[in-house]
Scaffold this active site. Structure first.
Site, mmCIF file in Angstrom:
data_model
loop_
_atom_site.group_PDB
_atom_site.id
_atom_site.type_symbol
_atom_site.label_atom_id
_atom_site.label_comp_id
_atom_site.label_asym_id
_atom_site.label_seq_id
_atom_site.Cartn_x
_atom_site.Cartn_y
_atom_site.Cartn_z
ATOM 1 N N ASP A 266 5.250 -1.526 6.014
ATOM 2 C CA ASP A 266 3.802 -1.489 5.800
ATOM 3 C C ASP A 266 3.199 -0.486 6.784
ATOM 4 O O ASP A 266 2.644 -0.853 7.814
ATOM 5 C CB ASP A 266 3.197 -2.883 6.005
ATOM 6 N N GLU B 233 3.001 3.762 -0.833
ATOM 7 C CA GLU B 233 1.938 4.460 -1.539
ATOM 8 C C GLU B 233 1.452 3.585 -2.690
ATOM 9 O O GLU B 233 2.079 2.588 -3.057
ATOM 10 C CB GLU B 233 2.417 5.819 -2.063
ATOM 11 N N HIS C 202 -0.241 3.908 1.991
ATOM 12 C CA HIS C 202 -0.354 5.364 1.939
ATOM 13 C C HIS C 202 -1.390 5.697 0.872
ATOM 14 O O HIS C 202 -1.078 5.810 -0.314
ATOM 15 C CB HIS C 202 1.008 5.978 1.614
ATOM 16 N N ASP D 20 -2.926 10.425 -3.132
ATOM 17 C CA ASP D 20 -3.486 11.769 -2.952
ATOM 18 C C ASP D 20 -4.648 11.961 -3.914
ATOM 19 O O ASP D 20 -5.061 11.028 -4.591
ATOM 20 C CB ASP D 20 -2.397 12.820 -3.189
#
Length: 586
Positions: free
Chosen positions: A555, A564, A502, A183
Site C-alpha cells: 500500500d 494503481e 497510485h 495518470d
C-alpha cells in the site's frame, strides 16, 4: 537523497512491514462489509490447529458452533488454512467469532443493503475521474478541485513539428471523458470494456439502478444517474472519430506527467494514431449504448449507431492497422495481444447486429453483413479483459438470445457456461474458496477476480442456479477482506483499506484520505515497480520477497504495479456489488 525521498522510502518500508505482520499473525479472514442473509458465507482461518469456531450475537448467545475443518494448502500464498462455512447464520445482525473461547477478528454483519454504499462509491468515483471540468464542493466534498485538461486544442499526432510533421499541428476538440487510471490519459480501448461493463449494470438491473443516487451534477435530468455519468465518457469517445470513420487510440501527453493536480499538468496533449482495435472497441460500445439510450434519447442513440457503423466499416477497410506505440510516446500502450482483431470484430459485430435489430432495421444489408461476420468468427474460450474481448461478445449473444439464431446462441452459452463451470470448480476446491485461475494473478489481479465474478453472475442470469451466485460472492469476498493481506482492496471501505494508492489526484490534493471507492490493482509477481538493483530511484523496495502472488502487494503510491487504480478495474467491481445487491434485495 532528499529528505522527502527518505520519508517516502521509510513509509514504503513501514507499509510493507505492517502488511506482512498482519499476514504472519492473521486471525479470521472475512468479507469486512458483511453478507446478505441468504448469501454463502465463509471464514478463512490461517493455520492448522484443532479449534472449532463459534459465532455469537452481541448478547453473547452462540448461534452456530462448528468443529475444526480439514486443513488445505493455498499455493498462491504458501499458507495452510481452514475454511469454515457459516452460511447457516441468516438472521440480520452483528456477530462475533470465537475460537478456543477467545474473541477473534472483527465483527461480522449480516443484513440487507450491505454493499449499497460500495456500489454508489465505486460508481461515484467515475465523477472524480472527469476531465475538462471543475469538481465542485457540493458534489466532490473535500476532494473538490479545479478543472484540468480542457482538451479543446488536442494536436493530431504527427501533424506538428514535435512529432514529425511540418506544420503547427492540426487540432481537435476532445473535451470531457474520464482519466483512465492513476495518470491523466484518456484511452479508447480501456474505455471500451469499461463502458460496456457499466452499461451491463444498467441493462441487467435497471430497476435497482434507477433507485440509486450518488450526487453528481445533472446535465440530463431525465437520464438515470448511471447513464448520465456514462454519457460524459461517450461524448469524449465520439470526439476521437475522424471523418473517415477511423478512431484515434488515445489522448495523452507524450510522457506521463508527475504527481500533480490536473490543473498543473499542462504539457501538450495529442490524439494518437487511428487503428483497427480502437475503432472496433468504439463501434461495439457505441452500438451497445445506442440500445440502452434509445428509449430515453433517440437522437443520441441514432448518432451513436451511425458512428458505430462508420467505425466498423473503417476497420473492415483497414484490418492491418494495429496500434504501434511511437518511440517518442511513453504513455499507456493498450495494444491487444493478437494482431488479427478477431475478438474485436466478434464483439463489434454482435453489438451492431443487436443494435440494428433494436432499431428496427435487422434485415438491411449492413445487418446481414454483421451477422455473416459473426457466424464466420467463432467464439473462443478466452475470458474478458481489455486485451481480449471475446467473452463480451459471448455475453451479448447468450443473454440477448432473441436477437440471434439458435446456433449462435448455443455456442455463446457454451462459452460462458464452460468458463463459469471451470471457475466454480476451482472455487469449490480452493483453500480460500476463490474462483481464480493461475493466470488471474497478473497486473490488475483484483480486476481479474471481479471479472471472474461477472462471468459467474452471467451464468446465474442464464440458469438461475444459485451456485454461480455463490461463486460470484466468493470473488467479492476476496476483494473485501477474505484475502491473505486481511484488507479490503477498495479505498474507504472495511476495517483496513488502501491509504496510498497510485493515483495522481489523491497523491497531490493534500487530503489525507484517498478518494473513496477505488479498487486498487492487487497483488502479483510482475515486480515492474520494485527496486531490484539497489540504486536510489523512484521504484518501490522489494515488497514481494515472499515470492507468492497473493502476498506481492504494498500500500504505497510508488507501486503502480499493485496499487494503481483504473476505470476498467472499478467497473467490474461495481457490476459485481450491484448484481449481488439487486438480486438479493428483490
Amino acid at each position: 537523497m532528499s529528505v522527502y525521498k527518505n520519508v517516502f522510502y521509510a513509509g514504503a518500508a513501514l507499509a510493507a512491514a505492517s502488511l506482512f505482520t498482519s499476514v504472519a499473525f492473521a486471525g479470521p479472514l472475512v468479507n469486512q462489509l458483511g453478507y446478505y442473509p441468504e448469501a454463502e458465507k465463509s471464514v478463512v482461518y490461517p493455520g492448522n490447529d484443532a479449534n472449532g469456531l463459534e459465532v455469537r450475537d452481541l448478547n453473547g448467545k452462540t448461534v452456530l458452533k462448528l468443529d475444526a475443518p480439514d486443513v488445505y494448502d493455498w499455493d498462491y500464498s504458501g499458507e495452510e488454512v481452514q475454511t469454515f462455512d457459516i452460511s447457516a447464520v441468516k438472521t440480520p445482525g452483528t456477530y462475533r467469532l470465537f475460537r478456543g473461547g477467545a474473541y477473534v477478528g472483527n465483527p461480522i454483519t449480516v443484513g440487507n443493503n450491505v454493499y449499497e454504499d460500495l456500489v454508489k462509491a465505486s460508481l461515484k468515483w467515475f465523477y472524480y475521474q472527469r476531465a475538462s471540468m471543475p469538481l465542485l464542493p457540493q458534489y466532490a466534498g473535500k476532494w473538490a478541485r479545479a478543472a484540468g485538461h480542457m482538451d479543446d486544442k488536442v494536436i493530431i499526432y504527427g501533424s506538428d513539428k514535435v512529432t514529425g510533421g511540418k506544420g503547427a499541428g492540426k487540432v481537435i476538440n476532445s473535451a470531457r471523458g474520464w482519466y483512465d487510471a492513476g495518470d491523466y490519459g484518456k484511452y479508447i480501448v480501456n474505455s471500451g470494456i469499461t463502458v460496456f461493463t457499466l452499461l451491463e449494470i444498467y441493462e441487467h438491473f435497471p430497476k435497482y439502478m434507477d433507485s440509486l443516487t450518488w450526487n453528481i451534477p445533472r446535465e440530463f435530468p431525465k437520464y438515470p444517474e448511471l447513464l448520465e455519468e456514462i454519457r460524459y465518457n461517450l461524448d469524449w469517445m465520439l470526439t476521437l472519430q475522424d471523418k473517415d470513420g477511423g478512431v484515434y487510440h488515445k489522448v495523452t501527453t507524450l510522457k506521463f506527467g508527475g504527481s500533480v493536480l490536473p490543473e498543473d499538468d499542462v504539457a501538450p496533449r495529442y490524439a494518437i494514431i487511428k487503428n483497427m482495435p480502437a475503432s472496433l472497441d468504439f463501434a461495439a460500445v457505441m452500438a451497445q449504448a445506442s440500445v440502452v439510450y434509445r428509449n430515453i434519447d433517440k437522437a443520441y442513440a441514432d448518432k451513436m449507431l451511425k458512428a458505430a457503423e462508420s467505425a466498423y466499416a473503417w476497420a473492415k477497410k483497414n484490418p492491418k492497422a494495429i496500434y504501434k506505440q511511437p518511440d517518442d510516446v511513453q504513455t499507456g500502450g493498450y495494444v491487444p495481444g493478437d494482431e488479427n482483431g478477431k475478438d474485436e470484430f466478434r464483439w463489434a459485430a454482435a453489438e451492431l447486429y443487436r443494435a440494428k435489430a433494436v432499431a428496427g432495421v435487422k434485415t438491411d444489408k449492413a445487418a446481414a453483413g454483421y451477422l455473416k461476420d459473426l457466424k464466420g468468427n467463432p467464439f473462443t474460450a478466452n475470458g474478458a479483459w481489455w486485451g481480449d474481448v471475446n467473452m463480451l461478445a459471448a455475453f451479448r449473444v447468450a443473454l440477448d438470445s432473441a436477437d440471434f439464431d439458435k446456433d449462435l446462441v448455443a455456442a455463446a452459452k457454451k462459452t460462458v457456461m464452460n468458463e463459469a463451470n471451470n471457475l466454480r470448480a476451482v472455487g469449490d476446491t480452493s483453500a480460500y474458496r476463490l474462483p481464480a485461475f493461475p493466470w488471474s494473478w497478473n497486473w490488475g489481479s483484483n480486476s481479474a477476480m471481479a471479472n471472474n465474478g461477472m462471468v459467474l453472475v452471467h451464468a446465474y442470469l442464464l440458469t438461475g442456479d444459485k451456485s454461480y451466485l455463490d461463486g460470484a460472492q466468493q470473488c467479492l469476498d476476496y476483494l473485501l477482506g477474505k484475502n491473505p493481506m486481511d484488507i479490503t482492496y477498495v479505498t474507504g471501505f472495511g476495517y483496513r483499506s488502501p491509504r496510498n494508492p497510485h493515483h495522481r489526484p489523491s497523491e497531490s490534493d493534500l487530503v489525507d484520505d484517498p478518494v473513496p471507492g477505488m479498487l486498487v490493482g492487487g497483488p502479483h509477481l510482475g515486480k515492474q515497480d520494485i527496486n531490484l538493483d539497489g540504486k536510489e530511484h523512484w521504484k518501490c523496495p522489494n515488497y514481494a520477497a515472499a515470492d507468492k502472488p497473493a502476498l506481492a502487494y504494498i500500500d504505497n503510491r510508488c507501486s503502480y504495479a499493485t496499487n494503481e487504480v483504473a476505470i476498467n478495474w472499478n467497473a467490474p467491481l461495481a457490476y459485481l456489488a450491484a448484481a449481488l445487491e439487486a438480486i438479493y434485495s428483490k
